[in-house]
Design a protein around this motif. Sequence first.
Motif, PDB file in Angstrom:
ATOM      1  N   TYR A 114       0.839  -1.207   0.000  1.00 18.95           N
ATOM      2  CA  TYR A 114       0.000   0.000   0.000  1.00 18.95           C
ATOM      3  C   TYR A 114       0.871   1.253   0.000  1.00 18.95           C
ATOM      4  O   TYR A 114       1.964   1.264   0.565  1.00 18.95           O
ATOM      5  CB  TYR A 114      -0.906   0.034   1.236  1.00 18.95           C
ATOM      6  CG  TYR A 114      -1.914  -1.080   1.295  1.00 18.95           C
ATOM      7  CD1 TYR A 114      -3.035  -1.086   0.467  1.00 18.95           C
ATOM      8  CD2 TYR A 114      -1.758  -2.142   2.190  1.00 18.95           C
ATOM      9  CE1 TYR A 114      -3.966  -2.114   0.532  1.00 18.95           C
ATOM     10  CE2 TYR A 114      -2.679  -3.172   2.258  1.00 18.95           C
ATOM     11  CZ  TYR A 114      -3.785  -3.149   1.429  1.00 18.95           C
ATOM     12  OH  TYR A 114      -4.713  -4.166   1.490  1.00 18.95           O
ATOM     13  N   ILE A 115       0.341   2.311  -0.637  1.00 15.83           N
ATOM     14  CA  ILE A 115       0.964   3.632  -0.521  1.00 15.83           C
ATOM     15  C   ILE A 115       0.233   4.337   0.603  1.00 15.83           C
ATOM     16  O   ILE A 115      -0.976   4.569   0.533  1.00 15.83           O
ATOM     17  CB  ILE A 115       0.848   4.433  -1.831  1.00 15.83           C
ATOM     18  CG1 ILE A 115       1.490   3.659  -2.982  1.00 15.83           C
ATOM     19  CG2 ILE A 115       1.503   5.800  -1.684  1.00 15.83           C
ATOM     20  CD1 ILE A 115       1.351   4.348  -4.328  1.00 15.83           C
ATOM     21  N   VAL A 116       0.947   4.673   1.680  1.00 19.98           N
ATOM     22  CA  VAL A 116       0.334   5.162   2.907  1.00 19.98           C
ATOM     23  C   VAL A 116       0.752   6.604   3.178  1.00 19.98           C
ATOM     24  O   VAL A 116       1.916   6.962   3.020  1.00 19.98           O
ATOM     25  CB  VAL A 116       0.743   4.280   4.116  1.00 19.98           C
ATOM     26  CG1 VAL A 116      -0.015   4.718   5.375  1.00 19.98           C
ATOM     27  CG2 VAL A 116       0.481   2.816   3.814  1.00 19.98           C
ATOM     28  N   THR A 117      -0.213   7.416   3.577  1.00 20.14           N
ATOM     29  CA  THR A 117       0.099   8.769   4.029  1.00 20.14           C
ATOM     30  C   THR A 117      -0.457   8.958   5.439  1.00 20.14           C
ATOM     31  O   THR A 117      -1.442   8.318   5.802  1.00 20.14           O
ATOM     32  CB  THR A 117      -0.494   9.836   3.093  1.00 20.14           C
ATOM     33  OG1 THR A 117      -0.065  11.123   3.501  1.00 20.14           O
ATOM     34  CG2 THR A 117      -2.014   9.794   3.087  1.00 20.14           C
ATOM     35  N   VAL A 118       0.207   9.786   6.225  1.00 18.80           N
ATOM     36  CA  VAL A 118      -0.213  10.040   7.595  1.00 18.80           C
ATOM     37  C   VAL A 118      -0.592  11.510   7.717  1.00 18.80           C
ATOM     38  O   VAL A 118       0.179  12.391   7.365  1.00 18.80           O
ATOM     39  CB  VAL A 118       0.922   9.715   8.598  1.00 18.80           C
ATOM     40  CG1 VAL A 118       0.473  10.003  10.019  1.00 18.80           C
ATOM     41  CG2 VAL A 118       1.344   8.265   8.448  1.00 18.80           C
ATOM     42  N   SER A 119      -1.804  11.752   8.203  1.00 14.53           N
ATOM     43  CA  SER A 119      -2.305  13.110   8.345  1.00 14.53           C
ATOM     44  C   SER A 119      -2.405  13.470   9.820  1.00 14.53           C
ATOM     45  O   SER A 119      -3.015  12.749  10.609  1.00 14.53           O
ATOM     46  CB  SER A 119      -3.688  13.234   7.697  1.00 14.53           C
ATOM     47  OG  SER A 119      -4.242  14.510   7.941  1.00 14.53           O
ATOM     48  N   THR A 120      -1.807  14.592  10.181  1.00 16.14           N
ATOM     49  CA  THR A 120      -1.868  15.046  11.570  1.00 16.14           C
ATOM     50  C   THR A 120      -1.788  16.555  11.603  1.00 16.14           C
ATOM     51  O   THR A 120      -1.206  17.176  10.719  1.00 16.14           O
ATOM     52  CB  THR A 120      -0.724  14.437  12.400  1.00 16.14           C
ATOM     53  OG1 THR A 120      -0.868  14.854  13.768  1.00 16.14           O
ATOM     54  CG2 THR A 120       0.629  14.885  11.896  1.00 16.14           C
ATOM     55  N   THR A 121      -2.414  17.151  12.609  1.00 16.97           N
ATOM     56  CA  THR A 121      -2.394  18.599  12.776  1.00 16.97           C
ATOM     57  C   THR A 121      -1.612  18.942  14.029  1.00 16.97           C
ATOM     58  O   THR A 121      -2.015  18.562  15.121  1.00 16.97           O
ATOM     59  CB  THR A 121      -3.819  19.166  12.908  1.00 16.97           C
ATOM     60  OG1 THR A 121      -4.554  18.803  11.740  1.00 16.97           O
ATOM     61  CG2 THR A 121      -3.785  20.680  13.026  1.00 16.97           C
ATOM     62  N   PRO A 122      -0.473  19.665  13.903  1.00 21.69           N
ATOM     63  CA  PRO A 122       0.285  20.024  15.097  1.00 21.69           C
ATOM     64  C   PRO A 122      -0.480  21.024  15.951  1.00 21.69           C
ATOM     65  O   PRO A 122      -1.253  21.814  15.444  1.00 21.69           O
ATOM     66  CB  PRO A 122       1.560  20.653  14.532  1.00 21.69           C
ATOM     67  CG  PRO A 122       1.181  21.125  13.169  1.00 21.69           C
ATOM     68  CD  PRO A 122       0.128  20.174  12.678  1.00 21.69           C
ATOM     69  N   GLN A 123      -0.224  20.955  17.248  1.00 20.75           N
ATOM     70  CA  GLN A 123      -0.896  21.864  18.205  1.00 20.75           C
ATOM     71  C   GLN A 123      -0.084  23.155  18.254  1.00 20.75           C
ATOM     72  O   GLN A 123       0.953  23.227  18.865  1.00 20.75           O
ATOM     73  CB  GLN A 123      -0.950  21.212  19.582  1.00 20.75           C
ATOM     74  CG  GLN A 123      -1.718  22.005  20.612  1.00 20.75           C
ATOM     75  CD  GLN A 123      -3.200  21.926  20.375  1.00 20.75           C
ATOM     76  OE1 GLN A 123      -3.665  21.079  19.657  1.00 20.75           O
ATOM     77  NE2 GLN A 123      -3.932  22.812  20.993  1.00 20.75           N
ATOM     78  N   LEU A 124      -0.566  24.202  17.556  1.00 19.63           N
ATOM     79  CA  LEU A 124       0.189  25.456  17.484  1.00 19.63           C
ATOM     80  C   LEU A 124      -0.478  26.513  18.334  1.00 19.63           C
ATOM     81  O   LEU A 124      -1.675  26.538  18.464  1.00 19.63           O
ATOM     82  CB  LEU A 124       0.250  25.940  16.029  1.00 19.63           C
ATOM     83  CG  LEU A 124       0.876  24.944  15.035  1.00 19.63           C
ATOM     84  CD1 LEU A 124       0.874  25.566  13.646  1.00 19.63           C
ATOM     85  CD2 LEU A 124       2.296  24.597  15.416  1.00 19.63           C
TER      86      LEU A 124
END
Length: 509
Positions: A499-509
């Motif tokens: 699989y081609i995998v991407t990881v999505s996350t939002t940093p706490q700014l």
Amino acid sequence: MIEAAAIISAIINHWDDFAIIIALLLFNACIEMWQDRKASNALAALKKGLAPTATVLRDGKFTTIPASQLVPGDIVKVRLGQIVPADLRFTGGDYASIDQAALTGESLPVTKKIGDEAYSGSIVKKGEMTGVVIATGSHTFFGKTAKLVASAGGESHAQKAMFKIGNFLIVVAVILAAIMVVFRVYNDYVSHTFGVTTALNILQFVLVLLVASIPVAMPTVFSITLALGALNISKKKAIVSKLSSIEEMAGVDILCSDKTGTLTKNKLTLGETTLINAKDLQDVIFIGALASNKDDNDSIDNAVISALKDQDRLKDWVVDKFIPFDPVSKKIEAHLHNKTSNEKLWVVKGAPQVIAKLSNNSDVQNKVKDTTAQLAKRGYRALGVAESKDEGKTRIVLGVLSMFDPPRDDSKKTIEECKREGISVKMITGDDTAIAIETAKKLGMGTKIYNASQVFPKDLDPNNVPDDLAKLIAGADGFARVFPEHKYAIVKTLQKQGYIVTVSTTPQL
């Protein structure tokens, strides 16, 4: 091979071919360097703005220094609004409420006391404490995550495809050139005509064959195409640090998404209210708002105050005494009087089990307990509210407020679009399993979400996951209570399965 073709052009004085080949190579290199420099500058500006400072004890007094200069053993002071500069173990102070959602996925700030650890990158929401630095840089909780992510990357599929095409053409060209050279040399040797002129002619023919067979312009065309894509993406406020990532994103099969702050707003919102002795929902919220301090900017207090429809009611009451949250008592209390009637009112809100004990009525205690249990099953946080009109002699439990971190407005639509494009979305969060499942239901995601601490062995080798666990990872809709090594193992295992995998996350700014 392209560089070899350029050298052969120079040897046989084909300067026009030499110039064209060198120009293509330089142009391709310049495109890559320009895009990398542009991305590096943008990322450097972001890092500069986010670079935290630390209040550290040096030479007997506290001074402010860049967090990058901290070393294990330093004594650091943290307070409201500061970013924790390194992994700490608290050694002094009463308590600190710390938002570590960006690291662990917990949607509520966590109360820390002496002996507890605080992670680098988390944000202090309340209190002030001192602690000793136990880890810095890549050895911190956050640093380990970054290190694992960096090592999880690999060669892009576009690069692999280009190498396959290029290698195939090179092999064909070399074989043809070898056959031609052997045949021509043998012919000229037999006829005794082999010489310098013949050798140069052979070399020229080899050059023509190499330049014609090898796609000299392919890397340049590919880089220009991706650079234009990066320019277009930059207009949407996105930074492309590697050109190959554009093509890679276009072929993604699985999106592993964080929950808190990515799928959700990371902003507590009041849910349904269960009445115990109150007659109206707003009455419970009103008492809860009176037992809140707006100036503290606490996420729970803000959620309760925001849910009150008539904000003017709060102006009629004057606070005589305010007892802030105590991690031991697990409640907040306020003593007030009415401006007009001079009526006195004591209000309290806190952990439901604590508020329930304020009542001597066993039915009330049981109802609060059952309500809290039901809310917990659905992933909701519970908050008890009580009041006293006789200066604390009798306490009346009014109700139980529920709280949750609502999904972002665009999350459900984005997930639906991913599904239409054939992308499977898996939720990867550090929050509780019940909360993850409830959020998944709201977003139309699958609810086959496992507790990572229960399905992953303690002696896990992230690079060699057992086959049965690999199948479970592929079939799961998500994982809760994950740690950095779990995230790495999940992504690496899916990549090994093709699989081609991407990881999505939002940093706490």
